[in-house]
Design a protein around this motif. Structure first.
Motif, PDB file in Angstrom:
ATOM      1  N   TRP A  39       0.866  -1.176   0.000  1.00 25.22           N
ATOM      2  CA  TRP A  39       0.000   0.000   0.000  1.00 25.22           C
ATOM      3  C   TRP A  39       0.901   1.224   0.000  1.00 25.22           C
ATOM      4  O   TRP A  39       1.819   1.309   0.823  1.00 25.22           O
ATOM      5  CB  TRP A  39      -0.840  -0.039   1.271  1.00 25.22           C
ATOM      6  CG  TRP A  39      -1.763   1.089   1.527  1.00 25.22           C
ATOM      7  CD1 TRP A  39      -1.480   2.241   2.190  1.00 25.22           C
ATOM      8  CD2 TRP A  39      -3.160   1.154   1.185  1.00 25.22           C
ATOM      9  NE1 TRP A  39      -2.609   3.018   2.278  1.00 25.22           N
ATOM     10  CE2 TRP A  39      -3.654   2.381   1.671  1.00 25.22           C
ATOM     11  CE3 TRP A  39      -4.028   0.286   0.516  1.00 25.22           C
ATOM     12  CZ2 TRP A  39      -4.980   2.769   1.519  1.00 25.22           C
ATOM     13  CZ3 TRP A  39      -5.353   0.674   0.361  1.00 25.22           C
ATOM     14  CH2 TRP A  39      -5.822   1.887   0.846  1.00 25.22           C
ATOM     15  N   LEU A  40       0.674   2.158  -0.924  1.00 25.16           N
ATOM     16  CA  LEU A  40       1.539   3.339  -1.004  1.00 25.16           C
ATOM     17  C   LEU A  40       0.694   4.596  -1.096  1.00 25.16           C
ATOM     18  O   LEU A  40      -0.066   4.781  -2.063  1.00 25.16           O
ATOM     19  CB  LEU A  40       2.459   3.229  -2.233  1.00 25.16           C
ATOM     20  CG  LEU A  40       3.527   4.314  -2.334  1.00 25.16           C
ATOM     21  CD1 LEU A  40       4.573   4.174  -1.218  1.00 25.16           C
ATOM     22  CD2 LEU A  40       4.211   4.259  -3.701  1.00 25.16           C
ATOM     23  N   GLU A  41       0.818   5.452  -0.077  1.00 24.73           N
ATOM     24  CA  GLU A  41       0.095   6.726  -0.074  1.00 24.73           C
ATOM     25  C   GLU A  41       1.008   7.802  -0.639  1.00 24.73           C
ATOM     26  O   GLU A  41       2.124   7.986  -0.162  1.00 24.73           O
ATOM     27  CB  GLU A  41      -0.333   7.075   1.360  1.00 24.73           C
ATOM     28  CG  GLU A  41      -1.306   6.065   1.924  1.00 24.73           C
ATOM     29  CD  GLU A  41      -1.659   6.309   3.392  1.00 24.73           C
ATOM     30  OE1 GLU A  41      -1.332   7.392   3.918  1.00 24.73           O
ATOM     31  OE2 GLU A  41      -2.244   5.394   3.992  1.00 24.73           O
ATOM     32  N   THR A  42       0.525   8.489  -1.667  1.00 25.04           N
ATOM     33  CA  THR A  42       1.302   9.565  -2.294  1.00 25.04           C
ATOM     34  C   THR A  42       0.494  10.854  -2.225  1.00 25.04           C
ATOM     35  O   THR A  42      -0.682  10.842  -1.846  1.00 25.04           O
ATOM     36  CB  THR A  42       1.573   9.248  -3.782  1.00 25.04           C
ATOM     37  OG1 THR A  42       0.345   9.418  -4.518  1.00 25.04           O
ATOM     38  CG2 THR A  42       2.091   7.833  -3.971  1.00 25.04           C
ATOM     39  N   ALA A  43       1.135  11.955  -2.664  1.00 24.10           N
ATOM     40  CA  ALA A  43       0.428  13.234  -2.666  1.00 24.10           C
ATOM     41  C   ALA A  43      -0.757  13.204  -3.624  1.00 24.10           C
ATOM     42  O   ALA A  43      -1.754  13.898  -3.419  1.00 24.10           O
ATOM     43  CB  ALA A  43       1.394  14.356  -3.058  1.00 24.10           C
ATOM     44  N   GLY A  44      -0.665  12.379  -4.673  1.00 29.87           N
ATOM     45  CA  GLY A  44      -1.715  12.366  -5.691  1.00 29.87           C
ATOM     46  C   GLY A  44      -2.753  11.283  -5.543  1.00 29.87           C
ATOM     47  O   GLY A  44      -3.712  11.225  -6.327  1.00 29.87           O
ATOM     48  N   GLY A  45      -2.587  10.402  -4.569  1.00 31.30           N
ATOM     49  CA  GLY A  45      -3.558   9.328  -4.399  1.00 31.30           C
ATOM     50  C   GLY A  45      -2.915   8.084  -3.807  1.00 31.30           C
ATOM     51  O   GLY A  45      -1.720   8.074  -3.503  1.00 31.30           O
ATOM     52  N   ILE A  46      -3.734   7.062  -3.664  1.00 29.77           N
ATOM     53  CA  ILE A  46      -3.286   5.819  -3.032  1.00 29.77           C
ATOM     54  C   ILE A  46      -3.089   4.739  -4.090  1.00 29.77           C
ATOM     55  O   ILE A  46      -3.960   4.510  -4.936  1.00 29.77           O
ATOM     56  CB  ILE A  46      -4.325   5.317  -2.006  1.00 29.77           C
ATOM     57  CG1 ILE A  46      -4.645   6.413  -0.992  1.00 29.77           C
ATOM     58  CG2 ILE A  46      -3.815   4.076  -1.292  1.00 29.77           C
ATOM     59  CD1 ILE A  46      -5.901   6.102  -0.183  1.00 29.77           C
ATOM     60  N   LEU A  47      -1.927   4.077  -3.984  1.00 26.26           N
ATOM     61  CA  LEU A  47      -1.593   3.010  -4.934  1.00 26.26           C
ATOM     62  C   LEU A  47      -1.525   1.668  -4.223  1.00 26.26           C
ATOM     63  O   LEU A  47      -1.126   1.598  -3.056  1.00 26.26           O
ATOM     64  CB  LEU A  47      -0.204   3.242  -5.542  1.00 26.26           C
ATOM     65  CG  LEU A  47       0.136   4.599  -6.131  1.00 26.26           C
ATOM     66  CD1 LEU A  47       1.578   4.593  -6.622  1.00 26.26           C
ATOM     67  CD2 LEU A  47      -0.794   4.870  -7.279  1.00 26.26           C
ATOM     68  N   LEU A  48      -1.837   0.623  -4.955  1.00 25.07           N
ATOM     69  CA  LEU A  48      -1.551  -0.735  -4.514  1.00 25.07           C
ATOM     70  C   LEU A  48      -0.527  -1.298  -5.492  1.00 25.07           C
ATOM     71  O   LEU A  48      -0.800  -1.384  -6.698  1.00 25.07           O
ATOM     72  CB  LEU A  48      -2.833  -1.578  -4.515  1.00 25.07           C
ATOM     73  CG  LEU A  48      -2.690  -3.003  -3.994  1.00 25.07           C
ATOM     74  CD1 LEU A  48      -2.310  -3.013  -2.510  1.00 25.07           C
ATOM     75  CD2 LEU A  48      -4.002  -3.782  -4.193  1.00 25.07           C
ATOM     76  N   LEU A  49       0.655  -1.632  -4.976  1.00 24.62           N
ATOM     77  CA  LEU A  49       1.692  -2.218  -5.823  1.00 24.62           C
ATOM     78  C   LEU A  49       1.574  -3.728  -5.713  1.00 24.62           C
ATOM     79  O   LEU A  49       1.865  -4.306  -4.666  1.00 24.62           O
ATOM     80  CB  LEU A  49       3.083  -1.752  -5.372  1.00 24.62           C
ATOM     81  CG  LEU A  49       3.307  -0.232  -5.352  1.00 24.62           C
ATOM     82  CD1 LEU A  49       4.715   0.091  -4.826  1.00 24.62           C
ATOM     83  CD2 LEU A  49       3.108   0.380  -6.732  1.00 24.62           C
ATOM     84  N   ASP A  50       1.110  -4.352  -6.734  1.00 23.54           N
ATOM     85  CA  ASP A  50       0.761  -5.763  -6.834  1.00 23.54           C
ATOM     86  C   ASP A  50      -0.473  -6.079  -5.977  1.00 23.54           C
ATOM     87  O   ASP A  50      -0.753  -5.417  -4.983  1.00 23.54           O
ATOM     88  CB  ASP A  50       1.932  -6.702  -6.510  1.00 23.54           C
ATOM     89  CG  ASP A  50       2.851  -6.888  -7.729  1.00 23.54           C
ATOM     90  OD1 ASP A  50       2.363  -6.706  -8.862  1.00 23.54           O
ATOM     91  OD2 ASP A  50       4.030  -7.219  -7.550  1.00 23.54           O
ATOM     92  N   CYS A  51      -1.203  -7.073  -6.455  1.00 28.23           N
ATOM     93  CA  CYS A  51      -2.511  -7.354  -5.858  1.00 28.23           C
ATOM     94  C   CYS A  51      -2.691  -8.863  -5.725  1.00 28.23           C
ATOM     95  O   CYS A  51      -3.367  -9.501  -6.527  1.00 28.23           O
ATOM     96  CB  CYS A  51      -3.610  -6.745  -6.738  1.00 28.23           C
ATOM     97  SG  CYS A  51      -5.283  -6.953  -6.090  1.00 28.23           S
ATOM     98  N   SER A  52      -2.040  -9.421  -4.713  1.00 30.64           N
ATOM     99  CA  SER A  52      -2.183 -10.857  -4.467  1.00 30.64           C
ATOM    100  C   SER A  52      -3.585 -11.147  -3.943  1.00 30.64           C
ATOM    101  O   SER A  52      -4.298 -10.243  -3.501  1.00 30.64           O
ATOM    102  CB  SER A  52      -1.147 -11.301  -3.431  1.00 30.64           C
ATOM    103  OG  SER A  52      -1.351 -10.603  -2.218  1.00 30.64           O
ATOM    104  N   ALA A  53      -3.940 -12.413  -3.976  1.00 34.12           N
ATOM    105  CA  ALA A  53      -5.271 -12.799  -3.502  1.00 34.12           C
ATOM    106  C   ALA A  53      -5.459 -12.396  -2.042  1.00 34.12           C
ATOM    107  O   ALA A  53      -6.514 -11.883  -1.649  1.00 34.12           O
ATOM    108  CB  ALA A  53      -5.463 -14.300  -3.686  1.00 34.12           C
ATOM    109  N   SER A  54      -4.426 -12.603  -1.226  1.00 33.30           N
ATOM    110  CA  SER A  54      -4.551 -12.281   0.200  1.00 33.30           C
ATOM    111  C   SER A  54      -4.587 -10.776   0.454  1.00 33.30           C
ATOM    112  O   SER A  54      -5.087 -10.318   1.482  1.00 33.30           O
ATOM    113  CB  SER A  54      -3.401 -12.922   0.980  1.00 33.30           C
ATOM    114  OG  SER A  54      -2.169 -12.785   0.309  1.00 33.30           O
TER     115      SER A  54
END
Ligand SMILES: [Zn+2]
Ligand SMILES: [Zn+2]
Length: 261
Positions: A23-38
């Motif tokens: 989970w990565l919070e940036t100034a421009g929004g929130i990202l998910l780097l890779d999306c495993s099932a869990s």
């Protein structure tokens, strides 16, 4: 930027390491780097606002990195939290991403692309520069793991930088791609004597860290053989030139301050 490790593990089920997701919070929004099932449940476990995720990055099509996509889209299609959402969700990944989502979708006519909110899927090529969320510049870089696998370089609006290698074999160019970043999130699947070429072992990861010279590095994608060693003793056998820390599920780092929070 603020980073939360959702999954520091691999495809192999493990009692404390979920499969790859950050989970990565940036100034421009929130990202998910890779999306495993869990990862879709790990976001909820960490009390994160998953319903407001702005973008998802898929590094490659191994299921420990993308197996949560269809379940997540199935969830947001029906969850009460997302029915009034109006802002878009953007999913970025290698060529073939659209085909992959379509294949999941058509397996049972789930309607994954028909969401309460606008959904955009974009395929990114090697060395393509793109805006992953407003004000955050991203560049994809090919890695020697699968035909489609990419590392990603991110630069936030405040100039802070992060590289996430995802899965990769050894390649000197990774050090150039990650040169002087604030945080290098690098796979280190094996301690030593790696059984395959398409992952890294510790000596290789440390070589790449020393050459890249980041402010800080995190080792992730740790197979269970890491359970049986003392992480700091192993790291102490090398001179990486910066602090190197072990990814554990739930680890939180503020990259702007370089502190745990
Ligand atoms: Zn993997
Ligand atoms: Zn992989």
């Amino acid at each position: 930027m603020k980073l939360i490790v959702l999954g520091s593990g691999t495809s192999v089920p493990h009692p404390t390491r979920s499969s790859a997701a950050f989970w990565l919070e940036t100034a421009g929004g929130i990202l998910l780097l890779d999306c495993s099932a869990s990862s879709i449940h790990r976001m909820a476990q960490e009390n994160l606002d998953w319903a407001n995720l702005d973008a998802i990055w898929i590094s490659h099509f191994h299921l420990d990195h993308c197996g949560g996509l269809a379940p997540f889209l199935f969830g947001t299609k029906h969850a009460p939290n997302t029915q009034s959402r109006t802002k878009p969700l953007r999913i970025f990944g290698p060529t073939g991403l659209k085909k992959l989502i379509d294949a999941f979708d058509s397996a049972n006519a789930y309607g994954l692309l028909e969401q309460p909110y606008p959904l955009y899927v974009s395929e990114i090529e090697n060395l393509e520069k793109f805006e992953i969320v407003p004000g955050v510049e991203a560049v994809a870089g090919k890695t020697p793991h699968t035909d489609e696998s990419h590392a990603i370089h991110l630069r936030d609006a405040d100039g802070k930088t992060l590289v996430y290698t995802s899965d990769t074999g050894f390649w000197e160019l990774i050090a150039a791609f990650a040169r002087s970043v604030d945080l290098l999130l690098i796979e280190c699947s094996f301690v030593r004597d790696k059984p395959v070429e398409i992952h890294l072992e510790l000596a290789e990861a440390m070589h790449l860290i020393r050459k890249a010279a980041p402010n800080r590095a995190i080792l992730t994608h740790l197979y269970s053989e890491w359970d049986n060693v003392d992480f700091n003793v192993e790291i102490g056998k090398f001179e990486p030139g910066c602090e190197v820390i072990e990814a554990v599920d739930g680890l939180r780092l503020d990259i702007s301050e370089i502190t745990e929070y």
